[in-house]
Each structure stands twice: as C-alpha cells, then as structure tokens.
Write an enzyme that holds these catalytic residues in place. Structure first.
Site, PDB file in Angstrom:
ATOM      1  N   GLU A 119       0.859  -1.179   0.000  1.00 57.85           N
ATOM      2  CA  GLU A 119       0.000   0.000   0.000  1.00 57.85           C
ATOM      3  C   GLU A 119       0.898   1.233   0.000  1.00 57.85           C
ATOM      4  O   GLU A 119       1.665   1.456   0.940  1.00 57.85           O
ATOM      5  CB  GLU A 119      -0.885   0.046   1.248  1.00 57.85           C
ATOM      6  CG  GLU A 119      -1.942  -1.019   1.326  1.00 57.85           C
ATOM      7  CD  GLU A 119      -2.802  -0.846   2.566  1.00 57.85           C
ATOM      8  OE1 GLU A 119      -2.739   0.228   3.206  1.00 57.85           O
ATOM      9  OE2 GLU A 119      -3.526  -1.791   2.917  1.00 57.85           O
ATOM     10  N   ASP A 159      -5.625   8.411  10.577  1.00 55.02           N
ATOM     11  CA  ASP A 159      -4.284   7.948  10.917  1.00 55.02           C
ATOM     12  C   ASP A 159      -3.913   8.320  12.342  1.00 55.02           C
ATOM     13  O   ASP A 159      -4.233   9.403  12.828  1.00 55.02           O
ATOM     14  CB  ASP A 159      -3.258   8.547   9.953  1.00 55.02           C
ATOM     15  CG  ASP A 159      -3.451   8.070   8.533  1.00 55.02           C
ATOM     16  OD1 ASP A 159      -3.838   6.898   8.378  1.00 55.02           O
ATOM     17  OD2 ASP A 159      -3.229   8.853   7.592  1.00 55.02           O
TER      18      ASP A 159
END
Length: 267
Positions: free
Chosen positions: A52, A63
């Site tokens: 990724e 995040d």
C-alpha cells in the site's frame, strides 16, 4: 486495459499456496521520496506480497500519531501526489502489486480520470479509499472500469449487513476489514476482527483482508488463520523511522514468517 495486475489475482495465487497474504503500508515521501521507495522495495524483499503506497495528506483523520508525523515530514519535504507513481513503479519492479491508499480529496483535486490513467500507466493495481462511500463513488467506479483498476472500500464492526453487501458489490480486489474502531496504530486485535470477517463472508466472495493494530508475527499468524490477508502499517513506519530500510526488511521477514506459519481457514 494496460496490463495492470489485479490484487485479487495475486491473493488468489497466495491462497492456492495455502496461506494468507501479507500487505504492507508506507507513505511515499518518508523520509524522502527516494528513501520511501527504497523502503517499499525492502518490504517486498522481506516477504510482503502487496504494498500500500500511502499519499501524504494534511488532515489525515483516520491515521494515528506515528503515521501523521511521517506524512507531515513527507509533506514538509515536498512530497506530492504524483510521487505515488514513482513509488508504484518501484514496487512493481520489485515484484509485488501496488495499490495507493489515499483520502479522496487528493484524487478529486488531482483529477479522477487523470490519476486513474497515470496510476494504470505506472503499473498500479488500484486504490484504497477509506473516506469514500460507494454511494458517492460513481466517477471513480467508471474510471476504474476504464483503466482496469481495483477499488478497495472499507468495512467495520459498525457496518450494517445491507451496507456491507452494497460495499462488497462496489469493490474489486479485496475488502478492507478495519479490525478496530478509531485511528490507525499498534494495538491488540481481538475477537471482533474474526467476527467481522465472518460477517463479511456471509455477503461477499471477495478476499477479506484485516488491518489496524497488527504489529507482531504472532498477531499476523492469528489473523492469517481466518482472513485472506494481513495488513500492517504503523509498525512498518516505526521500523523505517528507527532503523531505515534494513529494519523494514527485517520486520517484513518476521511478519511473513508469522503469516506463513498459520493454517488458513477454508476459502
């Protein structure tokens, strides 16, 4: 179609070998573009099956602090969306499929058709879009069809059966099962993740890969026993920050050994 390889095809090959896939995340541009590409190649050398490629974003709501700090450094060093194609080419040259993990605003600003065409030309396999709902994704669905790209959407513990089925129908490549509620980070992965995979399989035939919270070979082995893929992000970012590409390669080898030691559930 430009010869882009499907992630689902790769995961299918791996299932044929009697194991789950190991998927690793790193943001492009951390510590700089060249260093991030070197680290992604090191992941593949260590045993990661799919990479990724994260796009740095100024407001990364999903995040945790480790990835936020890394992506901010990448932005401060001048990383831009187009650098994803450099990273994708590096990963593909190393022998693994590459998907871009991105917040949708970046693609919208770049231009959906333009980004899709350039991603396919670079050899990329598709996009993971954590903040894009299939209901709002028609332009992306159309562009991904034109360029033969996988579109990977997320499901979570709070996803209803109806929404899960809709998401599965819109997806291609694999379904990303978020094992925990909240932001990314290194935490324990409990029975909720196994339950989520079971629920997804009731409505979907796509591979199901589990992410958020995976750090150790033992955790990877546990998840590999019931999912089609194990996704690791924060631990790789930490390893890169502390020890550079060699530490990334070592962590990939440890996690790969864990994944390969598991007996996967029947497909």
């Amino acid at each position: 179609m430009t010869g882009v390889r499907s992630v689902a095809e790769r995961i299918g090959e791996i299932r044929g070998q009697g194991r789950a896939a190991l998927i690793g995340y790193l943001p492009v541009g951390y510590p700089d573009v060249a260093g991030s590409v070197e680290a992604m190649r090191a992941m593949v050398e260590g045993g990661v099956d799919v990479v990724e490629v994260g796009l740095p974003y100024s407001d990364p709501l999903m995040d945790g602090p480790v990835i936020q700090r890394a992506t901010q450094q990448a932005l401060d060093n001048g990383a831009r969306s187009r650098d994803a194609f450099t990273a994708v080419r590096g990963v593909v040259e190393a022998g693994a499929p590459a998907v871009v993990m991105t917040y949708w605003n970046l693609i919208d600003r770049y231009g959906i058709e333009r980004f899709s065409a350039e991603l396919a030309a670079a050899g990329g396999s598709g996009l993971i879009t954590p903040d894009l709902l299939p209901d709002d994704a028609q332009e992306w669905l159309d562009a991904s069809d034109r360029h033969g790209l996988d579109r990977i959407f997320l499901v979570a513990q709070t996803t209803t059966p109806e929404r899960m089925a809709l998401t599965a129908r819109a997806s291609r490549g694999f379904l990303y099962a978020a094992s925990l509620m909240g932001v990314t980070g290194v935490r324990s992965v409990g029975a909720e993740a196994r339950d989520l995979v079971t629920r997804v399989r009731e409505v979907a035939t796509l591979p199901v890969c589990v992410g958020l919270g995976v750090r150790t070979a033992e955790q990877a082995a546990d998840i590999a026993g019931y999912a089609d893929g194990v996704i690791v992000g924060t631990a790789f970012v930490e390893a890169l920050g502390k020890g550079g590409p060699s530490a990334v390669r070592e962590l990939a080898a440890e996690l790969a050994e864990g994944v390969r030691s598991a007996t996967p559930a029947p497909a």
